[in-house]
Design an enzyme around this catalytic site. Structure first.
Site, PDB file in Angstrom:
ATOM      1  N   ASN A 214     148.740  41.866  32.484  1.00 23.74           N
ATOM      2  CA  ASN A 214     147.764  41.073  31.735  1.00 23.74           C
ATOM      3  C   ASN A 214     146.335  41.572  31.986  1.00 23.74           C
ATOM      4  O   ASN A 214     146.144  42.622  32.605  1.00 23.74           O
ATOM      5  CB  ASN A 214     147.924  39.586  32.078  1.00 23.74           C
ATOM      6  CG  ASN A 214     147.621  39.304  33.546  1.00 23.74           C
ATOM      7  OD1 ASN A 214     147.006  40.115  34.240  1.00 23.74           O
ATOM      8  ND2 ASN A 214     148.073  38.166  34.028  1.00 23.74           N
ATOM      9  N   SER A 237     149.940  47.063  20.631  1.00 27.34           N
ATOM     10  CA  SER A 237     150.847  48.066  20.095  1.00 27.34           C
ATOM     11  C   SER A 237     150.720  48.156  18.565  1.00 27.34           C
ATOM     12  O   SER A 237     150.266  47.221  17.922  1.00 27.34           O
ATOM     13  CB  SER A 237     152.264  47.635  20.478  1.00 27.34           C
ATOM     14  OG  SER A 237     153.190  48.644  20.244  1.00 27.34           O
ATOM     15  N   GLN A 259     157.470  45.269  15.359  1.00 32.00           N
ATOM     16  CA  GLN A 259     156.164  45.523  15.956  1.00 32.00           C
ATOM     17  C   GLN A 259     155.369  44.231  16.048  1.00 32.00           C
ATOM     18  O   GLN A 259     154.773  43.920  17.081  1.00 32.00           O
ATOM     19  CB  GLN A 259     155.406  46.550  15.108  1.00 32.00           C
ATOM     20  CG  GLN A 259     154.240  47.168  15.824  1.00 32.00           C
ATOM     21  CD  GLN A 259     154.679  47.845  17.094  1.00 32.00           C
ATOM     22  OE1 GLN A 259     155.721  48.498  17.143  1.00 32.00           O
ATOM     23  NE2 GLN A 259     153.928  47.659  18.145  1.00 32.00           N
ATOM     24  N   HIS A 262     155.735  41.533  18.915  1.00 33.60           N
ATOM     25  CA  HIS A 262     155.270  41.796  20.282  1.00 33.60           C
ATOM     26  C   HIS A 262     154.138  40.862  20.664  1.00 33.60           C
ATOM     27  O   HIS A 262     154.067  40.382  21.789  1.00 33.60           O
ATOM     28  CB  HIS A 262     154.751  43.239  20.416  1.00 33.60           C
ATOM     29  CG  HIS A 262     155.815  44.204  20.833  1.00 33.60           C
ATOM     30  ND1 HIS A 262     156.439  44.146  22.048  1.00 33.60           N
ATOM     31  CD2 HIS A 262     156.356  45.266  20.197  1.00 33.60           C
ATOM     32  CE1 HIS A 262     157.327  45.124  22.145  1.00 33.60           C
ATOM     33  NE2 HIS A 262     157.310  45.828  21.020  1.00 33.60           N
ATOM     34  N   GLU A 327     150.385  54.930  17.548  1.00 30.71           N
ATOM     35  CA  GLU A 327     151.251  54.938  18.730  1.00 30.71           C
ATOM     36  C   GLU A 327     152.686  55.287  18.316  1.00 30.71           C
ATOM     37  O   GLU A 327     153.306  56.173  18.896  1.00 30.71           O
ATOM     38  CB  GLU A 327     151.200  53.541  19.372  1.00 30.71           C
ATOM     39  CG  GLU A 327     152.026  53.406  20.628  1.00 30.71           C
ATOM     40  CD  GLU A 327     152.132  51.953  21.081  1.00 30.71           C
ATOM     41  OE1 GLU A 327     151.727  51.054  20.313  1.00 30.71           O
ATOM     42  OE2 GLU A 327     152.648  51.726  22.186  1.00 30.71           O
ATOM     43  N   HIS A 328     153.204  54.559  17.321  1.00 34.05           N
ATOM     44  CA  HIS A 328     154.555  54.809  16.798  1.00 34.05           C
ATOM     45  C   HIS A 328     154.444  55.190  15.330  1.00 34.05           C
ATOM     46  O   HIS A 328     153.772  54.486  14.573  1.00 34.05           O
ATOM     47  CB  HIS A 328     155.416  53.544  16.862  1.00 34.05           C
ATOM     48  CG  HIS A 328     155.509  52.917  18.221  1.00 34.05           C
ATOM     49  ND1 HIS A 328     154.754  51.829  18.589  1.00 34.05           N
ATOM     50  CD2 HIS A 328     156.280  53.223  19.292  1.00 34.05           C
ATOM     51  CE1 HIS A 328     155.059  51.482  19.833  1.00 34.05           C
ATOM     52  NE2 HIS A 328     155.986  52.308  20.294  1.00 34.05           N
ATOM     53  N   ASP A 361     162.605  52.208  21.682  1.00 38.02           N
ATOM     54  CA  ASP A 361     162.078  51.319  22.719  1.00 38.02           C
ATOM     55  C   ASP A 361     163.056  51.176  23.875  1.00 38.02           C
ATOM     56  O   ASP A 361     162.652  50.828  24.987  1.00 38.02           O
ATOM     57  CB  ASP A 361     161.823  49.919  22.137  1.00 38.02           C
ATOM     58  CG  ASP A 361     160.586  49.887  21.254  1.00 38.02           C
ATOM     59  OD1 ASP A 361     159.767  50.811  21.346  1.00 38.02           O
ATOM     60  OD2 ASP A 361     160.451  48.920  20.470  1.00 38.02           O
ATOM     61  N   GLU A 415     123.878  82.627  39.764  1.00 43.52           N
ATOM     62  CA  GLU A 415     123.816  81.169  39.844  1.00 43.52           C
ATOM     63  C   GLU A 415     123.042  80.694  41.065  1.00 43.52           C
ATOM     64  O   GLU A 415     122.991  79.490  41.352  1.00 43.52           O
ATOM     65  CB  GLU A 415     125.242  80.586  39.835  1.00 43.52           C
ATOM     66  CG  GLU A 415     125.957  80.816  38.496  1.00 43.52           C
ATOM     67  CD  GLU A 415     127.331  80.152  38.399  1.00 43.52           C
ATOM     68  OE1 GLU A 415     127.824  79.607  39.412  1.00 43.52           O
ATOM     69  OE2 GLU A 415     127.912  80.175  37.289  1.00 43.52           O
ATOM     70  N   HIS A 420     128.015  81.926  48.574  1.00 39.38           N
ATOM     71  CA  HIS A 420     129.187  82.329  47.802  1.00 39.38           C
ATOM     72  C   HIS A 420     129.268  83.860  47.730  1.00 39.38           C
ATOM     73  O   HIS A 420     130.302  84.464  48.004  1.00 39.38           O
ATOM     74  CB  HIS A 420     129.119  81.780  46.368  1.00 39.38           C
ATOM     75  CG  HIS A 420     129.467  80.324  46.230  1.00 39.38           C
ATOM     76  ND1 HIS A 420     128.719  79.316  46.774  1.00 39.38           N
ATOM     77  CD2 HIS A 420     130.496  79.704  45.572  1.00 39.38           C
ATOM     78  CE1 HIS A 420     129.270  78.141  46.466  1.00 39.38           C
ATOM     79  NE2 HIS A 420     130.344  78.354  45.739  1.00 39.38           N
TER      80      HIS A 420
END
Lengths: 435, 435
Positions: A214, A237, A259, A262, A327-328, A361, A415, A420
């Protein structure tokens, strides 16, 4: 009634842009509350964890009872109906087989200078999976999170699941067992995320936390990110169904409603060049909707976010799909192979009328944790890679350093990083001094 | 003087834990300022972008002069010294060759039920690379960010680089050209990140933003994350050098100082079982440090964060290294292959005394953008994967749905999602009705 847009309408672009921009989620700002909970758990460990758990979940736990015992898990699993068990086992086996193919290879080679180069993948040492309690307690999500971790070779896998009023879904415990979870803890909410990230006296910290939750859980994951890795934080979703005229309206209506059921914030979109099909699908939704146990949720989603888009042809639908980056994506068309080649951005694609998203799913094998809110433009669903990290390897010998070191010296000096440069030059000098 | 810890001391564990917990970064909280800048750019586009750029960078730009023209880039590149150009080209070629091997394969197979399963990798449609201006303007970082994007096949690659006082490092423009960058914009700071994420009239939005920056850039990347993808947000850099007694103290001292010269918050750690070597390295650091142009920075880093750890043996050093999960790990030992097998968590490993980290920073081939602050426990350096996303694919036929669909129905019903169940069952019913 869902919005209907027609691409040949002059105001289509405005309507489509409005749909893309619509914010479906009204996330509560719980950041401060969550920060307080995390600070409590960091400061007082189990004492805080037990207090918060008992308060939020109306339980009467003590630190030594936070973890489910093997006997408790046995007892719960024994009560699961045989067909539920068989379905979970089939799903687990198929998810395992799919994700096993994702294991990336290590590499090591020697280049023309003699430098040995490559990389090595290793699993995180410990992963923590969050599993919501109560209504949204989905055993399928346990499989989808735990199995990729196990396939990746993660040595320690802990699950946190709240037990509101002491209740636990036995299928969740069975899914944990089938997936090979090592520890199951009766804690939830932000306090569970804090415990997994920082550790307490009884729960050792993990390196990666995944799983849905949540608003409190999502905020906690955001706040512990950096201390540990997290998966993406999912928004509502969505499914986009692209259909040609030859499809069964009832099939498509049920895919859209699957869908919508959900969450009232979920979104179901139908795109088709066939106006008659669109009309038949909308009629089928209207007919089926009242028969669903979750009619109130699905109805709100369909009313507020459902969208039908009439396109000139399937190619136009594919182009619009890329702007949504769903998403799908269901391609319920006669020749899905031709259409899939025209799509670039989607979390998961379901090809042909015999591939309902709901099969994916649960049992097809690919992961159902997928990028939402247009993030399929730049991110991917959960995979074994989420539980692995890559270490790059290099080994130079004197000849290789002689070949490429001078360029490193030049670039470092350009640089302004002289140490280095000198760290390379001091070795080159040794080579040059050698007889 | 750096802290020296000895694993055989009774208080070692406390000292080591304190080192792990030490916060090296004191990040300013610029979140509100950045939120205001992003809102301005979203609301007013180029007008805001030009105003903010001229104010912060003391320039006098107009919207039509934000982008470097090909002639401006030509002129700057023409002034680059031949050895600098050659070094950049060598580096680019080696980085390209390394990253080309990272391209992940697509997959598609048919399982025993007849289900076609797989996945497909595609590049993001557009990437934006942030390049700091002024002092921290590193052409090597341009190569390390842009080349993996190009190898991944990203069709559009934009760079934003501020030009404080109108100044630009010609090597940055040359690096952009060598790497194949498509657009170079004279904008920086949070306003550049906002422009790349949301777009303006002249700068089209991108899908992924990578590259280092100051606190404002880092905060802006955090705030636009979700709208676009971002790379990890780097903390101060660190190196762990594990050495046996046979190493040159000066080499190791310069490797430690190369890390320390980056930033006063950087950390250089030496682990060795050889107390005499440790003493010699510390003496060498003390001797070399005053000779460095960046002595003030390197000295502060070494004084405040430098650490020497005396271990019982190399195996103990490897175990401690995993608790640090260093960004850079040098194994300056006689048999680095044996030691590397004992290490699990590190961003990049440099094997043997002839592989100074600085070579890897520029020319070895692996990426120098690596996980900091112990995040190598769960994350990886920049790679082509950062510019790709994976779409999962599934296609069932009637036989495959008949084989696995009933399990999906069972699981959907057990989760109370009846439309999911019915979307599968309606298809199974059609099959069962067929003659």
């Amino acid at each position: 009634m869902p919005v209907t847009l027609t691409t040949t309408d002059p105001d289509f672009e405005a309507g489509f842009a409005a749909m893309l921009a619509a914010k479906r989620e009204d996330a509560a700002d719980v950041g401060d509350v969550v920060a307080g909970i995390i600070a409590e758990v960091r400061a007082r460990g189990d004492a805080a964890l037990v207090e918060l758990t008992n308060r939020f979940d109306r339980t009467d736990l003590t630190a030594d009872r936070l973890r489910f015992t093997p006997a408790e898990i046995d007892a719960a699993c024994a009560g699961v109906a045989a067909d539920d068990r068989a379905a979970l086992e089939l799903a687990a086996e198929r998810i395992r087989a799919y994700h096993a193919r994702q294991m990336p290879p290590d590499a090591l080679w020697t280049d023309e200078t003699g430098a040995e180069l490559g990389w090595r993948w290793t699993p995180v040492a410990a992963a923590g999976l969050y599993v919501p309690g109560g209504q949204a307690s989905y055993p399928s999500s346990v499989l989808m999170n735990a199995i990729p971790a196990r396939v990746a070779g993660v040595p320690r896998l802990a699950v946190c699941v709240p037990t509101p009023g002491g209740e636990i879904n036995p299928l969740v415990l069975l899914a944990c067992r089938i997936a090979g979870v090592d520890e199951i803890w009766r804690v939830g909410g932000a306090q569970a995320v804090a415990a997994m990230a920082y550790g307490t006296e009884t729960i050792r910290p993990v390196d990666k936390i995944t799983g849905p939750g949540n608003a409190y859980v999502a905020a906690a994951k955001r706040q512990v990110f950096g201390r540990v890795g997290i998966d993406s934080i999912a928004g509502p979703s969505e499914v986009l169904v692209i259909a040609d005229g030859a499809q069964h309206p009832d099939w498509l209506a049920l895919d859209l409603l699957a869908q919508a059921e959900h969450d009232a914030d979920a979104q179901a979109i139908l795109m088709t060049p066939d106006a008659a099909l669109a009309q038949a699908v909308v009629a089928a939704v209207d007919r089926i909707l009242p028969t669903l146990p979750r009619a109130a949720i699905a109805g709100a989603s369909w009313r507020d976010h459902g969208t039908v888009i009439l396109t000139r042809d399937l190619a136009e639908a594919a182009a619009l799909s890329d702007r949504i980056a769903p998403e799908h994506l269901e391609l319920c068309v006669d020749d899905p192979q031709a259409l899939v080649a025209q799509v670039r951005h989607a979390g998961a694609i379901f090809l042909g009328g015999w591939t309902p998203e709901a099969a994916g799913d649960y049992v097809s094998g690919p992961n159902h944790v997928l990028p939402t809110a247009r993030s399929a433009r730049f991110s991917s669903g959960l995979s074994v890679l989420d539980f692995l990290k890559r270490t790059t390897l290099s080994r130079l010998n004197p000849a290789a350093l002689a070949a490429i070191g001078p360029a490193a010296v030049t670039l470092a000096m350009s640089e302004g990083l002289s140490a280095h440069a000198r760290s390379v030059q001091v070795r080159l000098d040794t080579l040059n001094e050698a007889p």
